[in-house]
Each structure stands twice: as C-alpha cells, then as structure tokens.
Design an enzyme around this catalytic site. Structure first.
Site, short mmCIF file in Angstrom:
data_model
loop_
_atom_site.label_atom_id
_atom_site.label_comp_id
_atom_site.label_asym_id
_atom_site.label_seq_id
_atom_site.Cartn_x
_atom_site.Cartn_y
_atom_site.Cartn_z
N TYR A 145 0.61 -1.24 -0.05
CA TYR A 145 0.07 0.20 0.11
C TYR A 145 0.93 1.14 -0.16
O TYR A 145 0.76 2.26 -0.92
CB TYR A 145 -0.95 -0.04 1.27
CG TYR A 145 -1.95 1.16 1.34
CD1 TYR A 145 -2.74 1.18 0.44
CD2 TYR A 145 -1.88 2.06 2.64
CE1 TYR A 145 -3.70 2.47 0.41
CE2 TYR A 145 -2.94 3.02 2.41
CZ TYR A 145 -3.72 3.24 1.52
OH TYR A 145 -4.74 4.24 1.47
N ARG A 186 -10.57 -2.07 10.03
CA ARG A 186 -10.03 -1.12 10.52
C ARG A 186 -10.39 -0.80 12.02
O ARG A 186 -11.53 -1.20 12.31
CB ARG A 186 -10.06 0.08 9.77
CG ARG A 186 -9.13 0.10 8.61
CD ARG A 186 -9.21 1.59 7.71
NE ARG A 186 -10.23 1.52 6.76
CZ ARG A 186 -10.44 2.08 5.70
NH1 ARG A 186 -9.47 3.04 5.68
NH2 ARG A 186 -11.43 2.05 5.14
N GLY A 207 -1.49 -1.33 22.67
CA GLY A 207 -2.85 -0.27 22.70
C GLY A 207 -2.37 1.24 23.01
O GLY A 207 -2.93 2.12 22.95
N1 UDP Z 1 -6.32 -2.03 15.76
C1 UDP Z 1 -6.52 -2.41 16.98
N2 UDP Z 1 -7.38 -3.32 16.66
C2 UDP Z 1 -8.32 -3.52 15.72
C3 UDP Z 1 -8.10 -3.11 14.74
C4 UDP Z 1 -6.86 -2.10 14.81
O1 UDP Z 1 -5.94 -2.29 17.96
O2 UDP Z 1 -9.29 -4.46 15.84
C5 UDP Z 1 -5.14 -0.79 15.92
C6 UDP Z 1 -4.15 -1.13 14.73
O3 UDP Z 1 -3.10 -1.98 15.13
C7 UDP Z 1 -3.42 0.36 14.67
C8 UDP Z 1 -4.75 1.13 14.75
O4 UDP Z 1 -5.58 0.41 15.50
O5 UDP Z 1 -2.55 0.44 15.28
C9 UDP Z 1 -5.41 1.67 13.77
O6 UDP Z 1 -5.75 0.68 12.64
P1 UDP Z 1 -6.41 0.56 11.34
O7 UDP Z 1 -6.67 -0.66 10.71
O8 UDP Z 1 -7.83 1.37 11.55
O9 UDP Z 1 -5.68 1.41 10.43
P2 UDP Z 1 -4.23 2.07 10.23
O10 UDP Z 1 -3.93 3.33 10.89
O11 UDP Z 1 -3.28 1.27 10.75
O12 UDP Z 1 -4.02 2.24 8.80
#
Ligand code: UDP
Length: 308
Positions: A145, A186, A207
């Site tokens: 990506y 997401r 987290g």
């Molecule tokens: N994340 C999480 N639990 C979930 C999905 C995502 O803790 O069920 C975390 C993920 O590891 C990242 C953040 O939330 O640190 C945002 O993830 P997302 O997939 O929304 O998009 P990103 O910002 O990584 O592109």
C-alpha cells in the site's frame, strides 16, 4: 462540472460523489466493487447527473464527452484488505494512477490523487509534516500500500512537471464515518461493531500506539477546498487530535454503553507507533481545519452501525 471519481462506490468516494452532486456537478463514478458497494451509491444512484461504470481502473479507461476533473480514489485502503489483495493494491496505485492521469491529460482535466498518511510509514517524527520523507519498509506486508501510493505521488508530480498536468495530492489521515464496511477490519468499525455485539474489543499490541481520527464530512470539505486552489505539492488532511488505541477502545465502549472487555492481540507487522497530521499547510492554504470533534462524529457513526 463533469467529474470522474474512481472508487466512487467506496467509503470516501461515495461521500464525495454525494457532496459533488449536491453542488450541481455531473458525476461519473468508476468502481470495480472489490471493496466498494452498490449500497453506498444507493441514495443518489437515480440522480440524472450520476453515472456508474463497473470497471477496474488498472485497465484502459474510456469516457465520452468533456471531463473537468478526475479524482482518483480507487484503492484498497484497510490493512486487512491490502493484505488480502496485495497485487491489486499495487496495481491500482501504480497502473490505476497512470491510467487516470492519462485520462486527465487526454481530456485536459484537472487531477486529484487520494494519497495517504501511510506514505510516512512508521514515522520517526510526530506530528507529520508534508516535507517529512517517511520511514517505510518497502518489502513489509504494508509496503504494497505504502509504495503504491508513493509511486502514485511520484507519477502525479511527473505528469505535472513533464506534461504540465494540473494536479493535486491529498494525504488522507485516518478517516471514519457512515458507510465504512462492518468487515472493513479497521479500528473504528471493528471496535464499534464489537461493542454493539457485546463482544470484547480487540486491541492490537499494548494499545499505546496513537492515531488521529477525522470525521468524513470534514475531510470532504477539505478536498473541495483543495479543488478551489492551484497547489501541486501534497497536502495533509486529517484531524490533529491524537489518541491512543487503548483510550479509543475505552471511549467507544463508553459511548456504545456496553461495558466491554478488552482482549489484547498481536500487533500487526510495521504497524505505525504514532500518527498525527500537521495541518498547518491546509490551514494556511485552504483556510481549513476539522470542525467535528471525535465524540460527535463517533455518535453518528455508532448510530449508522446500529442501524445496519
Ligand atoms: N487496531 C486495533 N484493533 C483492531 C483494529 C486495529 O487495535 O481491531 C489498531 C491497529 O493495530 C492500529 C490502529 O488500531 O494501531 C489503527 O488501525 P487501522 O486498521 O484502523 O488503520 P491504520 O491506521 O493502521 O492504517
């Protein structure tokens, strides 16, 4: 204006279609529905100024008549999706951007590329300014990506410099709102849907990683403002209010009203530790900043997921 939007049946694309139709424009939406959905265009599909074309934009694109703008929003955009479709992710950012730039050039149309904060990778500076070059692992799982969008930016600037194409690049930070998919993967749809079902919220890693969430209407407003100015370098659009994923889980749990457990799952490879846009450039050039705070935007988004 006649406006072509690729990815117009996706989350951001469909909001953009709706917004531009409401302003009286003609909108031609191209989408192959790999992650987009006809449900997203249902509210305006019968508008006589709206046309839908089911096509993969990595193939040659042919459009009849005048085109004033080409907005290239087609992409897999969720880490879950681009890990599932890595080749398509690379192709839509590379071949799809080449084809849509070619269309814009042939039609003497202006061009807007939807890029991403992922071009900064796992950033070593926080907040991220547009002049930061990023920290990307090109062969990591997210590289498909990140690199497709970095290539997309590079070819957009090359078309601007070499062909004189009138281009814009928007780097979109985490955006949320109605029409995100339940199975999008997401964090926003995951946490909200888990909370609504009374399931534990899945926090990846400890987290402590941060994100900054922008509500969809703010983003669309910013993109519209970007279409009004002549500026060719990338512009960050996002909400600078930064929050840890754990704090976000607690907020969603509180707002949905189910006191949910939290389960910790492994952190995905190369998951950025921090992310927050520096929006000075957007403030100065566009007079734009987000207006919807996280609680208000989340309230609407929770209602949406409850309804579906
Ligand atoms: N994340 C999480 N639990 C979930 C999905 C995502 O803790 O069920 C975390 C993920 O590891 C990242 C953040 O939330 O640190 C945002 O993830 P997302 O997939 O929304 O998009 P990103 O910002 O990584 O592109």
């Amino acid at each position: 204006m006649n406006i072509v939007i690729t990815g117009g049946a996706g989350f951001i694309g469909s909001h953009l279609c709706e917004f531009l139709l409401a302003k009286g424009n003609r909108v031609i939406c191209i989408d192959n529905l790999i992650t987009g959905s006809l449900l997203n265009i249902e509210p305006f599909k019968d508008n006589p100024k709206f046309t839908f074309i089911n096509q993969d934009v990595t193939k040659f694109i042919s459009i009849d008549g005048n085109v004033d703008w080409v907005l290239h929003f087609a992409s897999l955009a969720s880490p879950v999706d681009y890990l599932k479709y890595p080749i398509q992710t690379l192709k839509v950012g590379a071949l799809g951007t080449h084809n849509t730039l070619g269309l814009a050039l042939a039609k003497k149309a202006r061009f807007l590329l939807a890029s991403t904060s992922e071009v900064y990778g796992d950033p070593l500076v926080n907040p991220q300014k547009e002049d930061y070059w990023g920290n990307v692992n090109c062969i990591g799982p997210r590289g498909v990506y990140d690199e497709s969008k970095r290539f997309a930016e590079a070819i957009t600037m090359a078309y601007h410099r070499y062909h004189g194409a009138d281009t814009r690049i928007v780097r979109i930070f985490n955006t949320y709102g109605e029409r995100m998919r339940v199975d999008d993967g997401r964090v926003v749809p995951n946490f909200i849907c888990q909370a609504l079902r009374g399931e534990p919220l899945t926090v990846y890693g400890d987290g402590e990683q941060t994100r900054s969430f922008c509500y969809i209407s703010d983003l669309v407003e910013g993109m519209w403002k970007l279409m009004q100015v002549e500026y060719h370098e990338p512009i960050n659009l996002g909400n600078p209010d930064e929050i840890t994923v754990l704090e976000f889980a607690e907020l969603v749990s509180e707002m949905v009203g189910n006191r949910c457990d939290i389960v910790f799952k492994p952190l995905p490879v190369n998951d950025p530790k921090v992310r927050r846009p520096d929006i000075t450039r957007a403030r100065e050039l566009l007079g734009w900043q987000p207006e919807v705070n996280l609680r208000n935007g989340l309230q609407k988004t929770i209602e949406y997921f409850r309804s579906i």
